[in-house]
Design an enzyme around this catalytic site. Structure first.
Site, short mmCIF file in Angstrom:
data_model
loop_
_atom_site.label_atom_id
_atom_site.label_comp_id
_atom_site.label_asym_id
_atom_site.label_seq_id
_atom_site.Cartn_x
_atom_site.Cartn_y
_atom_site.Cartn_z
N ASP A 36 0.89 -1.30 0.08
CA ASP A 36 -0.18 0.10 0.12
C ASP A 36 0.90 1.21 0.10
O ASP A 36 2.07 1.12 0.27
CB ASP A 36 -0.79 -0.01 1.36
CG ASP A 36 -2.09 -0.88 1.09
OD1 ASP A 36 -2.47 -1.30 -0.02
OD2 ASP A 36 -2.78 -1.07 2.10
N LYS A 58 -3.67 3.83 -2.42
CA LYS A 58 -5.00 4.52 -2.71
C LYS A 58 -4.70 5.83 -2.48
O LYS A 58 -4.02 6.15 -1.44
CB LYS A 58 -6.11 3.90 -2.04
CG LYS A 58 -6.25 2.57 -2.12
CD LYS A 58 -7.67 2.03 -1.22
CE LYS A 58 -7.86 0.63 -1.44
NZ LYS A 58 -6.94 -0.43 -1.08
N MET A 173 -7.41 9.49 9.04
CA MET A 173 -7.63 10.16 7.62
C MET A 173 -8.92 10.79 7.38
O MET A 173 -9.70 10.72 6.73
CB MET A 173 -7.76 8.91 6.81
CG MET A 173 -6.63 7.90 6.67
SD MET A 173 -4.98 9.03 6.37
CE MET A 173 -5.12 8.67 4.35
#
Length: 485
Positions: A36, A58, A173
């Site tokens: 990731d 992402k 986030m």
């Protein structure tokens, strides 16, 4: 065909040294790694040279690979009999979708293990000097997603339970939803004066913090242009930061260093810089392929010169594999560098520096193809090429991504031999040297290195008085301090 096995591994919050022992062992044995964005790319350097690396990162509103595709890839690679690592930032069980991936593997009866990691919601606050619990401030702690799958992305939560029942809350986030978070916490009972801190890129030297309250933090975020990846921490325990903020007091905190690399082995200098609080990006990444060698004459030489520490190991490995008794090699040993001499010392041999060679006599020069072609092509000595060293092109996209996300402020050339390969690798990687070096403090370790830097068309901003790791750390800490973060 025998099924492979999948390891769903938590990489930790960012500092590469925070991965677990078990997680690192899985990386070292992997044949395929799906990683990731928030897993530190430096961890991939521990993977075998032939390991396949697949980026699954992402970004907000943009997916390189969607979750369904990732699940399918894990199954596909495992069914090929591969040993697969799924490397995820933080802990895989905390908003890491490990449940979805494990379910897909279970459906195909593919064996897997889940390897926990240190969660960012705990590690980032600690690196900012804040324990999430404390007997006087916080007896409860919650981790909360700050966005959901809805169109608006605003989480549906038990706001009253959070506001009244939890002392410390870590939102993951959630910068985009910060006004929504603060409004709901105040509405459901949290005092508007409750401390809030945002921690961006926690555990990296580029870590930044922004302190406020539920009443004013949203406005401060806009003014400071703060963004993800960030942990939003809410609670009175934040008051401890003033007393126990340890990481940001380290000598090289804030230093984001690009280090010219000459070896594929782990760098002692990089470790020392990181131990003092710096982020270190090493470039280029090399890979080495051992070559067959002829050892028929090896016992006849008077002197053997090793051009690198790697050549020492490769030579003695070949000698052992060929069944040669080391006692029959009567030559005096020499090293072309301090590291080469140290590698010989570690094997029990006293060695001198190449400067002390004197008259050549019957001599063998041992090294990899890149060094021998450039510096040691001698008519008066035999040459033994033990390996081929070349740029690892698989790591070029990783290097570019690390540069994009970091804010490098310092360039270090550790030796004169590091300058030319670094500049050549930049060209092969289609990287613009002028843009890369713009605004950087370029530091050379020693006068010879400084001369090589100038010859390459660069301007060295400084040279440590003594070309040692300790001198470099002191130099970087004392001179041209980086902008306070």
């Amino acid at each position: 065909m025998k099924k492979g096995k999948v390891f769903l591994v938590g990489a930790g919050p960012g500092d590469v040294r925070l991965i677990t022992v078990k997680g690192l062992e899985a990386i070292k044995q992997a044949e395929v790694i799906l990683y990731d964005r928030l897993a530190n790319p430096k961890l991939l350097e521990f993977a075998p040279a032939d390991c396949e690396l697949i980026y699954c990162g992402k970004l907000p509103n943009r997916h390189i690979l969607r979750q369904g595709n990732i699940n399918e890839l894990l199954v596909e690679k495992a069914l090929e009999g591969k040993r697969v690592v799924r490397l995820k930032g933080g802990d895989p069980g905390v908003f890491g979708r490990v449940g979805e991936e494990a379910t897909s593997l279970a459906e195909y009866q593919i064996p897997f293990e889940i390897v926990p990691g240190i969660s960012s919601g705990i590690a980032a606050p600690l690196y900012a000097g804040i324990p999430v619990t404390h007997r006087e401030y916080a007896e409860s702690f919650a981790v909360v997603t700050a966005h959901d799958k809805s169109k608006e992305g605003k989480p549906v939560l038990d706001w009253e339970g959070l506001a009244r029942g939890v002392d410390t809350i870590a939102f993951y986030m959630g910068v985009g939803n910060l006004p929504f978070i603060c409004e709901n916490l105040i509405t459901y009972g949290k005092p508007s004066s409750t401390p809030v801190i945002l921690i961006q890129w926690g555990t990296f030297a580029r870590q930044k913090t922004l302190l406020g309250t539920l009443a004013d933090i949203s406005e401060k975020v806009i003014e400071a242009k703060f963004s993800n990846p960030s942990i939003i921490l809410v609670g009175d325990v934040i008051a401890l930061r003033e007393k126990i903020n340890w990481f940001e007091k380290m000598q090289l905190y804030g230093r984001q260093i690009l280090l010219a690399r000459t070896s594929e082995a782990p760098s002692e200098l990089a470790k020392e810089l990181m131990d003092q609080g710096a982020d270190v990006i090493e470039f280029p990444k090399w890979k080495r392929t051992s070559l067959p060698v002829e050892l028929e004459k090896v016992t006849s030489y008077e002197k053997i010169l090793f051009t690198s520490p790697e050549s020492v190991n490769e030579f003695f490995t070949a000698v052992l594999e060929d069944g040669i008794d080391i006692r029959k090699i009567r030559a005096d040993f020499f090293g072309a560098s301090v590291k080469s001499i140290k590698a010989l010392n570690n094997r029990g041999f006293i060695a001198a520096h190449a400067d002390e060679l004197g008259e050549p006599g019957t001599m063998l020069i041992v090294g990899d193809d890149s060094i021998l072609k450039k510096e040691f092509d001698s008519d008066s000595a035999d040459i033994m090429v033990t390996s081929k060293k070349e740029l690892d092109y698989q790591f070029l996209p990783l290097f570019k991504r690390m540069l994009d996300e970091a804010d490098v402020n310092t360039m270090v050339f550790p030796s004169s031999a590091s300058v030319e390969p670094f500049m050549r690798a930049l060209g092969e990687g289609d990287l613009n040297a002028d843009e890369l070096f713009k605004g950087l403090q370029i530091v050379s370790m020693g006068k010879q290195t400084e001369a090589a830097v100038v010859e390459a068309g660069l301007s060295s901003n400084g040279t440590p008085a003594q070309a040692t790791q300790e001198a470099l750390v002191e130099y970087l800490a004392a001179r041209c301090p980086v902008e306070e973060v």
